[in-house]
Scaffold this motif. Structure first.
Motif, PDB file in Angstrom:
ATOM      1  N   TYR A 152     -15.685 101.398 -20.758  1.00  0.00           N
ATOM      2  CA  TYR A 152     -15.908 100.041 -20.243  1.00  0.00           C
ATOM      3  C   TYR A 152     -14.791  99.084 -20.630  1.00  0.00           C
ATOM      4  O   TYR A 152     -14.118  99.286 -21.630  1.00  0.00           O
ATOM      5  CB  TYR A 152     -17.203  99.465 -20.842  1.00  0.00           C
ATOM      6  N   LEU A 210     -18.158  94.617 -18.878  1.00  0.00           N
ATOM      7  CA  LEU A 210     -19.489  94.585 -19.492  1.00  0.00           C
ATOM      8  C   LEU A 210     -19.562  93.440 -20.497  1.00  0.00           C
ATOM      9  O   LEU A 210     -18.676  93.299 -21.337  1.00  0.00           O
ATOM     10  CB  LEU A 210     -19.750  95.931 -20.177  1.00  0.00           C
ATOM     11  N   SER A 232     -21.054  96.951 -13.473  1.00  0.00           N
ATOM     12  CA  SER A 232     -21.169  97.992 -14.502  1.00  0.00           C
ATOM     13  C   SER A 232     -22.505  98.724 -14.385  1.00  0.00           C
ATOM     14  O   SER A 232     -22.580  99.938 -14.581  1.00  0.00           O
ATOM     15  CB  SER A 232     -21.055  97.392 -15.907  1.00  0.00           C
ATOM     16  N   TYR A 272     -29.125  96.695 -20.061  1.00  0.00           N
ATOM     17  CA  TYR A 272     -28.402  95.423 -19.938  1.00  0.00           C
ATOM     18  C   TYR A 272     -29.317  94.225 -20.148  1.00  0.00           C
ATOM     19  O   TYR A 272     -28.865  93.098 -20.049  1.00  0.00           O
ATOM     20  CB  TYR A 272     -27.737  95.338 -18.557  1.00  0.00           C
ATOM     21  N   THR A 319     -25.929  88.311 -16.299  1.00  0.00           N
ATOM     22  CA  THR A 319     -26.411  89.458 -15.517  1.00  0.00           C
ATOM     23  C   THR A 319     -25.592  89.651 -14.246  1.00  0.00           C
ATOM     24  O   THR A 319     -25.340  90.781 -13.821  1.00  0.00           O
ATOM     25  CB  THR A 319     -27.909  89.302 -15.194  1.00  0.00           C
ATOM     26  N   GLN A 361     -22.495  89.153 -14.025  1.00  0.00           N
ATOM     27  CA  GLN A 361     -21.246  89.786 -14.432  1.00  0.00           C
ATOM     28  C   GLN A 361     -21.437  91.272 -14.715  1.00  0.00           C
ATOM     29  O   GLN A 361     -20.503  92.051 -14.595  1.00  0.00           O
ATOM     30  CB  GLN A 361     -20.682  89.066 -15.663  1.00  0.00           C
ATOM     31  N   ASN A 362     -22.639  91.641 -15.101  1.00  0.00           N
ATOM     32  CA  ASN A 362     -22.885  93.050 -15.425  1.00  0.00           C
ATOM     33  C   ASN A 362     -23.267  93.915 -14.222  1.00  0.00           C
ATOM     34  O   ASN A 362     -23.360  95.137 -14.348  1.00  0.00           O
ATOM     35  CB  ASN A 362     -23.990  93.152 -16.480  1.00  0.00           C
TER      36      ASN A 362
END
Lengths: 429, 259
Positions: free
Chosen positions: A209, A266, A380, A411, A374, A376-377
């Motif tokens: 990551y 991440l 991933s 997450y 969230t 942004q994740n």
């Protein structure tokens, strides 16, 4: 899994509404979609025309799980705009209320939302039948976090005491005595919780990551710092929109973020732990070492351990802040608005939360931008799911589906947050 | 999960922040007791296990903002014996009802990127605009003790003991010095529904109305007082237009100050 699909219409044990779709064709995985269908609420639109003073209370309503994070990013952005610098002890009180939110949010996720996956329970209430001690201790620990937020903020959900420049009212030193005693218990209990999480069975899964978190010269990051990554990102927060771009995908009500040059990244406890291990208190570092958790950790399933170690840190840090606290003469600094743009980025329990506001000379908001963790994740999360499904395609469908849900819950996704910024470039008729 | 003879409870989410249903998980000391008294049959924030309806008690959080949700709330109603709405979104449309004051076309032209991906209604509306509601619990967020009281009352077949008077009454009872009289701080306490424990005045701040209007509020009298204190018309409008903006008394009052 020929011509088959995995479909979870309503993901459970996450905040907000999301779903998962994975489609196979001829035994090959063809498509993975982590969908967010939480209805958009258009915060960025109706913030226009509101006073800068209202930003912390309005944006808190984006998320009932991490309202303090929204309040903190909002006040920092406004203070950045108006050139106000908040120092100790008010700055310390902000860290203190944030520690409370980390404790309640982390413990909620660890014990009530995530741990049941590892042990094969549908929920924490079922888990409590076999592990009553763990669940009861976690509930008590969570209550200490909530009570700390309520003590400083007035109530645990959507606190009322945070304002641009400081607080409406600050506690006297003796108001903190009782919570101080309970935090000592909480620190010990969180160490036990960390040991317990480390003993859970973890699937073997690692990915390379790009971890992104704030980095402060002295502290484990909560309110301030530069944005850094393990792949060379090192920027001031007002550069956020230059380096991080968002795209709108048809199946989600939340934009996907990526680092312009490289792609998915991440944010959250695992990123903070990996990038700021040296800034943890020595107690939290010792606990991490004792349970065999050392950076870099690239297994997202172990985020539950990172979350528990951060809980130890939050208790420890809260105790340090209380021990050093002296009541300030005034609860807040004077703020004089003028036309400006301000940026704020703080570490919500789930990762960095970015706010940017442009205001006029009366302090009225002209436009706002909010990028929650969230969102942004999401990229991933989807990449994890691809790899996980391909590697486990021979599992019975029900088990594979559960494993995928668990991977999403790694997450601690807050879907209510992720949706609000559905942005929305300007298209005039 | 097998059916038991205990009454069962479902928690439903519409457009909201999750904070009101989180209040149930925030009942740390009482949560396992509640779980002992009712079968939690549908509570996605807490469990992946679900039991098919009908449900004895449905708690509904959030407002109706999409065509899909406008359908879904009818399914929830059909499956529920008692339907209780919790919080400002479900009882008044919430902060997202600020869209109700805008010309929708103007609003859309201002913010839409790819309208074909997004389905949304022009208004955010409370649950009672769509289906019959048995009881409404106010607040942004709801008070968790009041939430437990409502569940407790239903389980014991009595009326919830929740006062409809103003924040002022709560404030006086606690002996808090009036922020409006003593400090000249504008406060919505006189027209706002009790339930929070008067926390804003207790922290030296004026009430900002997150529990919405009390029973029969005299908003015009309060507005007059605010203006005497020097509050500008725009600020007055914004004060009534927050988390309960589209509740009838607050909406009428804010509109009466628009030129």
């Amino acid at each position: 899994m020929k011509g088959n699909s995995i479909k979870v219409d309503y993901l459970a044990r996450v905040e907000g509404e999301g779903s998962l779709v994975a489609r196979f064709r001829g035994g090959q995985l063809k498509e993975v979609q982590f969908k967010i269908f939480e209805p958009p609420r258009f915060f960025e639109a109706f913030l226009r025309g509101r006073s800068y003073r209202e930003a912390p209370d309005i944006t808190a309503r984006i998320c009932g799980i991490c309202p303090v994070a929204y309040q903190m990013s909002a006040v920092h952005a406004m203070e950045d705009a108006f050139g106000v610098k908040v120092e100790a002890p008010i700055r310390d009180l902000r860290r203190l209320i944030y520690c409370g939110e980390w404790i309640e949010s982390h413990v909620l996720h660890i014990a009530l939302l995530h741990a049941p996956d590892f042990l094969g329970y549908e929920d924490a209430i079922q888990m409590a039948r076999d592990h009553p001690q763990v669940v009861q201790t976690a509930l008590k620990l969570k209550k200490v976090g909530n009570d700390l937020v309520a003590l400083i903020g007035g109530r645990e959900i959507h606190p009322i005491n945070v304002k641009v420049g400081g607080f409406y009212k600050v506690p006297r030193r003796r108001d903190l005595d009782e919570i101080e005693e309970r935090l000592k218990w909480a620190r010990d209990a969180s160490i036990q919780l960390a040991k317990w999480t480390a003993s859970l069975p973890f699937p073997h899964f690692e990915r390379d990551y790009e971890f992104v978190a704030l980095r402060h010269p002295l502290e484990y990051p909560l309110n301030e710092g530069r944005l850094v990554s393990n792949k060379g990102l090192d920027i001031a927060i007002d550069q956020f929109e230059t380096y991080i771009v968002e795209e709108h995908v048809p199946y989600s009500n939340a934009l996907h973020s990526r680092i312009a040059e490289r792609g998915a990244y991440l944010v959250g406890p695992l990123a903070r732990f990996n990038l700021n291990f040296d800034r943890l208190s020595s107690l939290a570092q010792d606990v991490a070492k004792e349970v065999g958790m050392t950076p870099p950790c690239r297994n997202p399933f172990q985020s539950i351990v990172a979350r528990a170690i951060e809980t130890v840190y939050a208790c420890d840090e809260a105790l340090r802040l209380i021990a050093n606290y002296t009541q300030p003469d005034k609860p807040a600094l004077e703020v004089q608005p003028y036309a400006a743009t301000g940026h704020g980025c703080t570490e919500a329990p789930r990762g960095i939360l970015y706010h940017r506001y442009r205001v006029d000379e009366y302090g009225t908001i002209l436009d706002a931008r909010i990028v929650p963790p969230t969102a942004q994740n999401q990229k991933s999360i989807e990449a994890d799911l691809w790899e996980l499904i391909e590697a486990n395609a021979d599992l019975p469908p029900e088990q594979l589906q559960w494993r995928c849900e668990q991977a999403i819950r790694n997450y601690d996704p807050c879907i209510s947050c992720a949706t609000h910024f559905l942005k929305l470039h300007v298209e005039r008729e | 999960m097998a059916r038991t003879t205990k009454p069962n409870l479902a928690v439903w989410k519409f457009a909201s922040c999750d904070g009101c249903q989180l209040s149930l998980l925030d009942c740390e000391e009482e949560l396992l007791e509640v779980a002992g008294a009712v079968e939690i049959a549908y509570f996605l924030e807490a469990s992946r296990a679900t039991v098919k309806g009908p449900y004895d008690i449905s708690l509904v959080e959030g407002s109706i903002t999409t065509p899909h949700d406008a359908e879904r709330i009818h399914q929830v109603r059909r499956a529920s014996r008692f339907l209780i709405t919790i919080g400002a979104c479900a009882t008044a449309g919430g902060i997202q009802a600020l869209r109700n004051f805008k010309d929708v076309r103007e609003f859309i032209s201002l913010v839409y990127a790819s309208p074909q991906y997004i389905q949304t209604l022009s208004k955010s509306t409370p649950i009672r605009d769509h289906v019959f509601v048995d009881y409404e619990l106010r607040g942004c967020p709801v008070n968790k003790h009041q939430l437990l009281e409502v569940i407790n009352a239903l389980l014991n077949e009595r009326k919830p003991n929740i006062a409809a008077h103003s924040v002022c009454s709560e404030c006086k009872r606690q002996g808090i010095v009036c922020v409006m009289v003593a400090q000249g701080t504008p406060c919505l306490g006189p027209v706002t529904h009790a339930g929070c424990g008067a926390i804003c005045p207790a922290y030296g701040r004026g009430c900002y109305g997150c529990f919405g209007p009390k029973e029969t509020p005299n908003t015009s009298s309060l507005s007059k007082r605010w203006k005497q204190m020097g509050v500008k018309e725009d600020d007055l409008i914004r004060a009534y237009r927050s988390f309960n903006a589209d509740s009838e008394p607050f909406r009428r009052e804010s509109e009466s100050h628009e030129r």
